[in-house]
Design a protein around this motif. Structure first.
Motif, PDB file in Angstrom:
ATOM      1  N   ARG A  13      26.172 -25.512  26.346  1.00 39.77           N
ATOM      2  CA  ARG A  13      26.883 -24.487  25.593  1.00 39.77           C
ATOM      3  C   ARG A  13      26.125 -23.157  25.700  1.00 39.77           C
ATOM      4  N   ASN A  14      26.246 -22.547  26.854  1.00 39.75           N
ATOM      5  CA  ASN A  14      25.649 -21.230  27.076  1.00 39.75           C
ATOM      6  C   ASN A  14      26.701 -20.160  27.348  1.00 39.75           C
ATOM      7  N   GLY A  15      27.988 -20.512  27.167  1.00 36.25           N
ATOM      8  CA  GLY A  15      29.015 -19.494  27.260  1.00 36.25           C
ATOM      9  C   GLY A  15      29.933 -19.621  28.458  1.00 36.25           C
ATOM     10  N   TRP A  16      30.889 -18.729  28.461  1.00 37.38           N
ATOM     11  CA  TRP A  16      31.904 -18.601  29.525  1.00 37.38           C
ATOM     12  C   TRP A  16      31.927 -17.150  29.974  1.00 37.38           C
ATOM     13  N   ILE A  17      31.977 -16.960  31.269  1.00 36.29           N
ATOM     14  CA  ILE A  17      32.022 -15.618  31.854  1.00 36.29           C
ATOM     15  C   ILE A  17      33.397 -15.375  32.448  1.00 36.29           C
ATOM     16  N   GLN A  18      34.036 -14.306  32.018  1.00 36.27           N
ATOM     17  CA  GLN A  18      35.257 -13.848  32.668  1.00 36.27           C
ATOM     18  C   GLN A  18      34.839 -12.746  33.635  1.00 36.27           C
ATOM     19  N   ALA A  19      34.875 -13.066  34.911  1.00 38.94           N
ATOM     20  CA  ALA A  19      34.328 -12.192  35.947  1.00 38.94           C
ATOM     21  C   ALA A  19      35.375 -11.210  36.438  1.00 38.94           C
ATOM     22  N   ALA A  20      35.015  -9.939  36.491  1.00 41.88           N
ATOM     23  CA  ALA A  20      35.951  -8.866  36.866  1.00 41.88           C
ATOM     24  C   ALA A  20      35.713  -8.447  38.315  1.00 41.88           C
ATOM     25  N   HIS A  21      36.801  -8.450  39.092  1.00 48.97           N
ATOM     26  CA  HIS A  21      36.664  -8.059  40.500  1.00 48.97           C
ATOM     27  C   HIS A  21      37.273  -6.688  40.782  1.00 48.97           C
ATOM     28  N   THR A  22      37.863  -6.030  39.775  1.00 48.78           N
ATOM     29  CA  THR A  22      38.420  -4.686  39.936  1.00 48.78           C
ATOM     30  C   THR A  22      38.048  -3.840  38.721  1.00 48.78           C
ATOM     31  N   GLU A  23      38.202  -2.514  38.875  1.00 46.63           N
ATOM     32  CA  GLU A  23      37.952  -1.605  37.747  1.00 46.63           C
ATOM     33  C   GLU A  23      38.933  -1.864  36.617  1.00 46.63           C
ATOM     34  N   ALA A  24      40.184  -2.171  36.966  1.00 43.83           N
ATOM     35  CA  ALA A  24      41.184  -2.464  35.929  1.00 43.83           C
ATOM     36  C   ALA A  24      40.778  -3.694  35.118  1.00 43.83           C
ATOM     37  N   ALA A  25      40.238  -4.694  35.796  1.00 40.91           N
ATOM     38  CA  ALA A  25      39.789  -5.892  35.097  1.00 40.91           C
ATOM     39  C   ALA A  25      38.596  -5.588  34.194  1.00 40.91           C
ATOM     40  N   LEU A  26      37.735  -4.678  34.632  1.00 45.88           N
ATOM     41  CA  LEU A  26      36.608  -4.274  33.792  1.00 45.88           C
ATOM     42  C   LEU A  26      37.082  -3.601  32.511  1.00 45.88           C
ATOM     43  N   LYS A  27      38.099  -2.745  32.622  1.00 47.03           N
ATOM     44  CA  LYS A  27      38.644  -2.087  31.436  1.00 47.03           C
ATOM     45  C   LYS A  27      39.253  -3.103  30.477  1.00 47.03           C
ATOM     46  N   ALA A  28      39.961  -4.095  31.035  1.00 47.80           N
ATOM     47  CA  ALA A  28      40.536  -5.147  30.185  1.00 47.80           C
ATOM     48  C   ALA A  28      39.435  -5.929  29.485  1.00 47.80           C
TER      49      ALA A  28
ATOM     50  N   THR B  99      25.674 -15.612  37.781  1.00 55.01           N
ATOM     51  CA  THR B  99      26.550 -16.470  38.573  1.00 55.01           C
ATOM     52  C   THR B  99      25.989 -16.790  39.957  1.00 55.01           C
ATOM     53  N   GLY B 100      25.231 -15.854  40.531  1.00 53.02           N
ATOM     54  CA  GLY B 100      24.806 -16.003  41.916  1.00 53.02           C
ATOM     55  C   GLY B 100      25.910 -15.755  42.901  1.00 53.02           C
ATOM     56  N   ALA B 101      27.084 -15.315  42.404  1.00 55.08           N
ATOM     57  CA  ALA B 101      28.256 -15.117  43.256  1.00 55.08           C
ATOM     58  C   ALA B 101      28.335 -13.672  43.733  1.00 55.08           C
ATOM     59  N   GLN B 102      29.103 -13.468  44.800  1.00 52.62           N
ATOM     60  CA  GLN B 102      29.308 -12.141  45.360  1.00 52.62           C
ATOM     61  C   GLN B 102      30.684 -11.600  44.972  1.00 52.62           C
ATOM     62  N   GLY B 103      30.774 -10.262  44.869  1.00 50.95           N
ATOM     63  CA  GLY B 103      32.076  -9.619  44.762  1.00 50.95           C
ATOM     64  C   GLY B 103      32.513  -9.196  43.382  1.00 50.95           C
ATOM     65  N   TYR B 104      31.691  -9.349  42.354  1.00 51.03           N
ATOM     66  CA  TYR B 104      32.107  -8.978  41.012  1.00 51.03           C
ATOM     67  C   TYR B 104      31.502  -7.635  40.607  1.00 51.03           C
ATOM     68  N   LEU B 105      32.307  -6.840  39.907  1.00 51.76           N
ATOM     69  CA  LEU B 105      31.856  -5.540  39.418  1.00 51.76           C
ATOM     70  C   LEU B 105      31.207  -5.636  38.040  1.00 51.76           C
ATOM     71  N   GLY B 106      31.439  -6.704  37.367  1.00 53.71           N
ATOM     72  CA  GLY B 106      30.926  -6.920  36.018  1.00 53.71           C
ATOM     73  C   GLY B 106      31.704  -8.058  35.392  1.00 53.71           C
ATOM     74  N   GLY B 107      31.663  -8.140  34.073  1.00 53.21           N
ATOM     75  CA  GLY B 107      32.402  -9.212  33.417  1.00 53.21           C
ATOM     76  C   GLY B 107      32.162  -9.235  31.923  1.00 53.21           C
ATOM     77  N   TRP B 108      32.598 -10.318  31.329  1.00 60.51           N
ATOM     78  CA  TRP B 108      32.532 -10.489  29.872  1.00 60.51           C
ATOM     79  C   TRP B 108      31.995 -11.877  29.573  1.00 60.51           C
ATOM     80  N   LEU B 109      30.981 -11.947  28.726  1.00 62.52           N
ATOM     81  CA  LEU B 109      30.346 -13.207  28.365  1.00 62.52           C
ATOM     82  C   LEU B 109      30.698 -13.568  26.929  1.00 62.52           C
TER      83      LEU B 109
END
Length: 426
Positions: A122-137, A164-174
């Motif tokens: 139980r360390n959380g869930w990340i909603q990963a944003a791949h666009t600027e619009a997703a970052l605003k949401a 995440t160690g993943a490529q391609g994300y501009l940011g996200g929400w934890l």
């Protein structure tokens, strides 16, 4: 259910001892059709409230989506608090927001209180944003939940890359209220503790007819056995058939496909989801992933509408895996499987009561682990007390989707179009 050419369950469920034969003519307070998370949670809580309960499942515990899901325990609904308040009004909306915020707690508290043998992080869930619009949401969602004191925060590009160690994300929400579990272990353990609480569970008993006479429900199975009950809960969700007229036409069942790598070598495991969060991305046809208790990377997403016929039907997930994690290009994919999820047109769960003493719940929207666990307790409370305030969602009439027979054709075309748009955004 799993495909014939790939066994998705690398640790078989230990539920055989929970099954009991169905006595012909038995009478109980509550009969539950469907032995997934919703049905078992309802059964457990109803038994603890003093009701006699019989669960009937057409197959085996864990065989459906409850045992084959992505293992992500995410609080909330598809909608944020402000939308719920505007749509349902201040009283109902506030109750829904509070309920939605509690769904992950319901799972982890049940694991703790009942001492369930369920691997979890139980360390959380990340909603990963791949666009600027997703970052605003994500920023808008963060503002709304942060104002309510939730343990949430935004991640910048460097932070999400590290987590995440993943490529391609501009940011996200934890959202730290969330976590991951082994869904098969969870479903199996729910069956075990429900049985210990007095619930009877019969597998291989497909219910083929429901009739009501003088306030008593008669439940007939395909094996010719009959059960009588004061109340019935239909908890078949995406596997709903024609047992209640029109109900199957209120949902669109979709296939969620998943793959699992071989256990990751230590050098890769240290950089891929090092804190064990669950991840879902912001694409129209999203992918979601987590690490399993035995160190595999498990990744899922929407699959074809028809039943799969070869390993090639999972190729889109393997491409997504390589896009996110090029370092895994040499790691074998050892498991492939799929299950069904139920979507409703308004993206909300529906509670129906077409006749007194007959309840049906459908539409987990891909968030069924937490949602159905928490909802099961509320359904049990409603059945025991008759107080409709126990139900977080309003009881609604069964409204079949117009032209439902053609709906899946349209959904398949929409999925293909969304995949193209997602590809163009990369």
């Amino acid at each position: 259910m799993a495909t014939a050419f790939s066994d998705p369950i690398w640790r078989k469920p230990q539920t055989a001892s929970t099954f009991q034969s169905l006595p012909n003519g038995e009478r109980v307070d509550l009969a539950i059709v469907g032995g997934g998370i919703m049905g078992l949670s309802t059964a457990l809580h109803a038994a603890r409230l003093g009701l006699s309960v019989q669960v009937l499942d057409a197959g085996e515990i864990g065989q459906g989506a409850s045992g084959l899901n992505g293992g992500q325990v995410i609080p909330g609904l598809k909608y944020d608090p402000e939308w719920l308040l505007e749509h349902f009004g201040p009283e109902r909306g506030e109750a829904l927001v509070n309920f939605a915020a509690s769904t992950a707690d319901a799972v982890f508290e049940l694991i703790r209180d009942e001492k369930l043998a369920v691997p979890f992080v139980r360390n959380g869930w990340i909603q990963a944003a791949h666009t600027e619009a997703a970052l605003k949401a994500a920023a808008n969602r963060d503002r709304q939940w942060h104002a309510r004191g939730a343990d949430v925060r935004l991640l910048d590009a460097a932070e999400i890359a590290a987590k995440t160690g993943a490529q391609g994300y501009l940011g996200g929400w934890l959202d730290r209220r969330a976590g991951v579990i082994d869904p098969l272990a969870y479903t199996s353990e729910l069956a075990r503790v429900a049985t210990s609480a007095g619930v009877r569970i019969a597998g291989g008993e497909k219910v083929v007819r429901l009739t009501n006479a003088a306030g008593v429900w008669r439940i007939l199975t395909g094996n010719g056995l009959e059960l009588q009950a004061k109340a019935v809960v239909l908890a078949t969700n995406a596997y709903t058939d024609g047992l209640i007229p029109g109900l199957a036409q209120t949902i669109v069942p979709l296939h969620s496909f998943q793959i699992a790598t071989a256990p990751l070598p230590p050098n890769l495991a240290a950089t891929i989801l090092p804190e064990g969060q669950a991840v879902s991305d912001s694409r129209r046809i999203l992918v979601y992933y987590r690490k399993s208790a035995d160190g595999r990377l498990v990744l899922g997403g929407r699959g074809r509408m028809a039943l799969p016929t070869s390993a090639g039907d999972w190729a889109h997930l393997e491409r997504a895996l390589r896009r996110l994690y090029p370092v895994l290009s040499g790691v074998a994919i050892e498991k492939r499987w799929f299950g069904r999820v139920a979507m409703t047109p308004d993206h909300l769960p529906h509670i129906h009561e077409p006749e007194q003493g007959l309840l049906a719940v459908a539409g987990c929207q891909g968030r069924g682990v937490g949602l159905m666990t928490a909802l099961g307790e509320r359904i049990a409370g409603y059945l025991q007390s008759g107080d409709v305030r126990q139900l977080p969602f309003p009881v609604s009439p069964i409204r079949p989707i117009p032209f439902h027979a053609f709906r899946q054709v349209g959904v398949a075309a929409t999925i293909a179009w969304y995949r193209l748009l997602d590809a163009l955004e990369r």
